[in-house]
Scaffold this active site. Structure first.
Site, mmCIF file in Angstrom:
data_model
loop_
_atom_site.group_PDB
_atom_site.id
_atom_site.type_symbol
_atom_site.label_atom_id
_atom_site.label_comp_id
_atom_site.label_asym_id
_atom_site.label_seq_id
_atom_site.Cartn_x
_atom_site.Cartn_y
_atom_site.Cartn_z
ATOM 1 N N ARG A 71 0.835 -1.208 0.000
ATOM 2 C CA ARG A 71 0.000 0.000 0.000
ATOM 3 C C ARG A 71 0.870 1.259 0.000
ATOM 4 N NH1 ARG A 71 -3.674 2.737 4.267
ATOM 5 N NH2 ARG A 71 -5.277 3.710 2.970
ATOM 6 N N HIS A 75 0.498 4.364 -2.574
ATOM 7 C CA HIS A 75 0.301 5.757 -2.148
ATOM 8 C C HIS A 75 1.487 6.649 -2.496
ATOM 9 C CE1 HIS A 75 -3.294 5.335 0.843
ATOM 10 N NE2 HIS A 75 -3.502 4.712 -0.291
ATOM 11 N N ASP A 76 2.653 6.045 -2.670
ATOM 12 C CA ASP A 76 3.801 6.822 -3.142
ATOM 13 C C ASP A 76 3.612 7.160 -4.627
ATOM 14 O OD1 ASP A 76 6.311 8.040 -3.289
ATOM 15 O OD2 ASP A 76 7.298 6.160 -3.823
ATOM 16 N N VAL A 79 1.082 9.876 -5.942
ATOM 17 C CA VAL A 79 1.312 11.282 -5.586
ATOM 18 C C VAL A 79 2.658 11.724 -6.156
ATOM 19 C CG1 VAL A 79 1.561 12.909 -3.672
ATOM 20 C CG2 VAL A 79 -0.088 11.037 -3.496
ATOM 21 N N GLY A 81 4.226 10.649 -8.633
ATOM 22 C CA GLY A 81 5.042 9.547 -9.135
ATOM 23 C C GLY A 81 5.760 8.792 -8.029
ATOM 24 N N ASN A 103 -3.732 8.773 4.632
ATOM 25 C CA ASN A 103 -2.550 8.128 5.222
ATOM 26 C C ASN A 103 -2.486 8.224 6.742
ATOM 27 O OD1 ASN A 103 -1.413 7.380 2.717
ATOM 28 N ND2 ASN A 103 -0.478 9.411 2.456
ATOM 29 N N HIS A 201 -6.418 -5.952 -2.326
ATOM 30 C CA HIS A 201 -7.237 -6.076 -1.113
ATOM 31 C C HIS A 201 -7.542 -7.541 -0.805
ATOM 32 C CE1 HIS A 201 -8.739 -1.611 -1.435
ATOM 33 N NE2 HIS A 201 -7.468 -1.715 -1.098
ATOM 34 N N THR A 202 -6.814 -8.439 -1.399
ATOM 35 C CA THR A 202 -6.877 -9.857 -1.057
ATOM 36 C C THR A 202 -6.117 -10.140 0.233
ATOM 37 O OG1 THR A 202 -6.388 -12.096 -1.805
ATOM 38 C CG2 THR A 202 -4.844 -10.417 -2.475
ATOM 39 N N THR A 256 -9.564 -15.628 2.904
ATOM 40 C CA THR A 256 -8.150 -15.976 3.134
ATOM 41 C C THR A 256 -7.400 -14.671 3.430
ATOM 42 O OG1 THR A 256 -7.811 -15.858 0.733
ATOM 43 C CG2 THR A 256 -8.089 -18.059 1.677
HETATM 44 C C1 HEM Z 1 -9.139 1.557 -6.005
HETATM 45 C C2 HEM Z 1 -8.839 2.457 -5.129
HETATM 46 C C3 HEM Z 1 -8.474 2.112 -3.707
HETATM 47 C C4 HEM Z 1 -9.123 2.522 -2.594
HETATM 48 C C5 HEM Z 1 -10.334 3.413 -2.527
HETATM 49 C C6 HEM Z 1 -8.432 1.916 -1.470
HETATM 50 C C7 HEM Z 1 -8.781 2.130 -0.155
HETATM 51 C C8 HEM Z 1 -8.214 1.480 0.913
HETATM 52 C C9 HEM Z 1 -8.614 1.655 2.278
HETATM 53 C C10 HEM Z 1 -9.687 2.606 2.767
HETATM 54 C C11 HEM Z 1 -7.869 0.815 3.036
HETATM 55 C C12 HEM Z 1 -7.965 0.622 4.542
HETATM 56 C C13 HEM Z 1 -7.053 1.641 5.228
HETATM 57 C C14 HEM Z 1 -7.266 1.703 6.712
HETATM 58 O O1 HEM Z 1 -8.337 1.319 7.188
HETATM 59 O O2 HEM Z 1 -6.350 2.159 7.437
HETATM 60 C C15 HEM Z 1 -6.991 0.111 2.152
HETATM 61 C C16 HEM Z 1 -6.089 -0.832 2.555
HETATM 62 C C17 HEM Z 1 -5.224 -1.465 1.682
HETATM 63 N N1 HEM Z 1 -5.040 -1.173 0.361
HETATM 64 FE FE1 HEM Z 1 -6.231 -0.053 -0.789
HETATM 65 N N2 HEM Z 1 -7.401 1.166 -1.924
HETATM 66 C C18 HEM Z 1 -7.383 1.257 -3.282
HETATM 67 C C19 HEM Z 1 -6.447 0.692 -4.116
HETATM 68 C C20 HEM Z 1 -5.374 -0.052 -3.700
HETATM 69 C C21 HEM Z 1 -4.279 -0.435 -4.531
HETATM 70 C C22 HEM Z 1 -4.086 -0.019 -5.990
HETATM 71 C C23 HEM Z 1 -3.448 -1.190 -3.757
HETATM 72 C C24 HEM Z 1 -2.143 -1.828 -4.115
HETATM 73 C C25 HEM Z 1 -1.820 -2.224 -5.320
HETATM 74 C C26 HEM Z 1 -4.038 -1.271 -2.443
HETATM 75 C C27 HEM Z 1 -3.557 -2.004 -1.400
HETATM 76 C C28 HEM Z 1 -4.086 -2.004 -0.129
HETATM 77 C C29 HEM Z 1 -3.672 -2.920 0.907
HETATM 78 C C30 HEM Z 1 -2.705 -4.072 0.748
HETATM 79 C C31 HEM Z 1 -4.366 -2.565 2.062
HETATM 80 C C32 HEM Z 1 -4.222 -3.161 3.466
HETATM 81 C C33 HEM Z 1 -3.108 -2.406 4.165
HETATM 82 C C34 HEM Z 1 -2.801 -2.850 5.580
HETATM 83 O O3 HEM Z 1 -3.297 -3.869 6.053
HETATM 84 O O4 HEM Z 1 -2.015 -2.129 6.231
HETATM 85 N N3 HEM Z 1 -5.190 -0.548 -2.437
HETATM 86 N N4 HEM Z 1 -7.210 0.545 0.878
#
Ligand code: HEM
Ligand SMILES: *[C@@H]1O[C@H](CO)[C@@H](O)[C@H](O)[C@H]1NC(C)=O
Ligand SMILES: *[C@@H]1O[C@H](CO)[C@@H](O)[C@H](O)[C@H]1NC(C)=O
Ligand SMILES: *[C@@H]1O[C@H](CO)[C@@H](O)[C@H](O)[C@H]1NC(C)=O
Ligand SMILES: *[C@@H]1O[C@H](CO)[C@@H](O)[C@H](O)[C@H]1NC(C)=O
Ligand SMILES: *[C@@H]1O[C@H](CO)[C@@H](O)[C@H](O)[C@H]1NC(C)=O
Ligand SMILES: *[C@@H]1O[C@H](CO)[C@@H](O)[C@H](O)[C@H]1NC(C)=O
Length: 349
Positions: A71, A75-76, A79, A81, A103, A201-202, A256
């Site tokens: 993640r 996020h890097d 913003v 690049g 963040n 988000h898997t 999972t």
């Molecule tokens: C499509 C747009 C996206 C939205 C709206 C989104 C939103 C979010 C949100 C709200 C969370 C939970 C953060 C928290 O509760 O602190 C999250 C977690 C996460 N996101 Fe996304 N995300 C998006 C795309 C992505 C992409 C492109 C990736 C990576 C390629 C990604 C990887 C992750 C991962 C792995 C987590 C879990 C992080 C952790 O457990 O610390 N997400 N995301």
């Protein structure tokens, strides 16, 4: 004492920078504006192994850390690049991206990035950028969780600036599909990339505050989100009671939670996506995203192949290359100026 040792390490970096500049000039157009998978083959051949080793160790104490690290790369890259700007702390000149709403108290794993940087500064001083550390860490995290591995394009350099305002605009969980598509297309990513990358988000976790809008009074309807499975709804209400602690976390993939697989997509098909932005990919009737979700559910190999392509595309978002930016010695701060007229260095801290 501390000041002196910091100065001497910064000073050797200045010498090294001149050496690197020479190599870049000799290399000519080969490296110009272009990332390559072989970038550290001679200067830091063990870089991936070192990164992997530290993540593997960190995973023993925190099953979630790989998810947190990928993640950070996302996020890097979104913003300004993939330039490591997200990693900079507040300072006299930096208004950190870490404190932007998407963040703040959410992005995590910075300590592990620092551990990786420390190990790399020992193995190959002033060589591997923080932006590249995030790209490698993303790949290693996915492969350690059972997902695909791929050759990471490298050669990014680190920014000397951050942009909190731009970080405020990162995609949010309650945004609708057209808005998410727009934010992806703004950085050169298409709808397939949006669906494939959402597949990250898997694994990992999300706080109640990122999805509780769906549980009780969705869009002022007085009812929960109708595209949320009622069984799953009950579970989530138990985890996130009304007026409860909204920083409590739950698994993004209920099936999972720590495995990188295609269960995220099969969950969407039974209305068990956690975030509104997840479920929209399947529940927006008529949208092209539906067919992509169906394909990734039916064929994990197809998901993995698309995910790799999209990760490489995301990693290519306007990197700093060549002599632009710098190789930060500490990912949390911009290097000290090394042009002191007396040859001594003055730390700003
Ligand atoms: C499509 C747009 C996206 C939205 C709206 C989104 C939103 C979010 C949100 C709200 C969370 C939970 C953060 C928290 O509760 O602190 C999250 C977690 C996460 N996101 Fe996304 N995300 C998006 C795309 C992505 C992409 C492109 C990736 C990576 C390629 C990604 C990887 C992750 C991962 C792995 C987590 C879990 C992080 C952790 O457990 O610390 N997400 N995301
Ligand atoms: C980030 O969160 C902390 C609380 O942990 C808060 O004190 C700070 O004001 C927040 N930053 C911004 C810019 O809102
Ligand atoms: C920071 O990002 C905002 C929003 O994208 C943009 O308008 C602004 O020009 C950027 N600032 C700098 C200094 O690049
Ligand atoms: C749901 O939200 C709407 C709009 O904010 C509000 O008017 C309504 O009273 C709420 N319904 C319930 C049951 O809380
Ligand atoms: C909700 O989940 C159950 C399994 O827990 C499943 O049998 C059912 O089909 C799902 N409902 C919908 C509408 O997908
Ligand atoms: C699954 O996807 C892979 C990669 O795109 C493809 O080669 C394979 O033929 C697909 N399998 C099936 C059963 O459709
Ligand atoms: C950046 O902030 C984090 C958390 O406050 C801290 O652990 C880290 O040491 C800081 N890095 C620098 C270079 O100040």
């Amino acid at each position: 004492m501390l000041q002196k040792s910091m100065s001497s390490s910064s000073s050797s970096f200045c010498t090294l920078l001149i050496g690197l500049l020479f190599v870049v000039l000799l290399g000519g157009s080969l490296s110009h504006g272009q990332l390559r998978t072989t970038f550290y083959d001679t200067t830091c051949p063990k870089v991936s192994k070192i990164v992997r080793g530290i993540i593997k160790e960190a995973l023993k104490k925190d099953a979630r850390i790989g998810a947190s690290l990928i993640r950070l790369h996302f996020h890097d890259c979104f913003v300004n690049g993939c330039d490591g700007s997200l990693l900079l702390n507040n300072s006299a000149t930096i208004e950190s991206e870490k404190e932007a709403l998407p963040n703040n108290n959410s992005a995590r794993g910075f300590g592990v990035v620092d551990d990786i940087k420390t190990a790399l500064e020992t193995a190959c001083p002033a060589t591997v950028s923080c932006a590249d550390i995030l790209a490698i860490a993303a790949e290693e995290s996915v492969s350690l969780a059972g997902g695909p591995s791929w050759k990471v394009s490298l050669g990014r350099r680190d920014s000397t600036t951050a942009n909190r305002t731009a970080a405020e605009l990162l995609p949010g969980p309650t945004e609708d599909l057209p808005s998410l598509k727009k934010k992806f297309s703004n950085v050169g990513l298409d709808t397939t990339d949006l669906v494939a990358l959402s597949g990250a988000h898997t694994f990992g976790r999300a706080q109640c505050r990122t999805f509780n809008n769906r549980l009780y009074n969705f869009s002022g309807s007085g009812n929960p989100d109708p595209t949320l499975n009622t069984t799953y709804l009950s579970t989530l209400k138990g985890i996130c009671p009304q007026n409860g602690d909204t920083t409590v976390v739950t698994n993004l993939d209920l099936t999972t939670p720590d495995v990188f697989d295609n269960k995220y997509f099969s969950n969407l098909k039974v209305l068990k996506g956690l975030l509104q932005s997840d479920q929209k990919l399947f529940s927006t009737t008529g949208d092209e995203t539906v067919a992509i979700v169906n394909k990734f559910t039916a064929n994990q190999t197809a998901f993995f192949a698309s995910f790799v392509v999209s990760m490489i595309k995301m990693g290519n978002i306007s990197p700093l290359t060549g002599t632009a930016g710098e190789i930060r010695l500490n990912c949390g701060k911009v290097n000290d100026d090394c042009t002191g007229s007396d040859g001594l260095l003055y730390s700003s801290t």
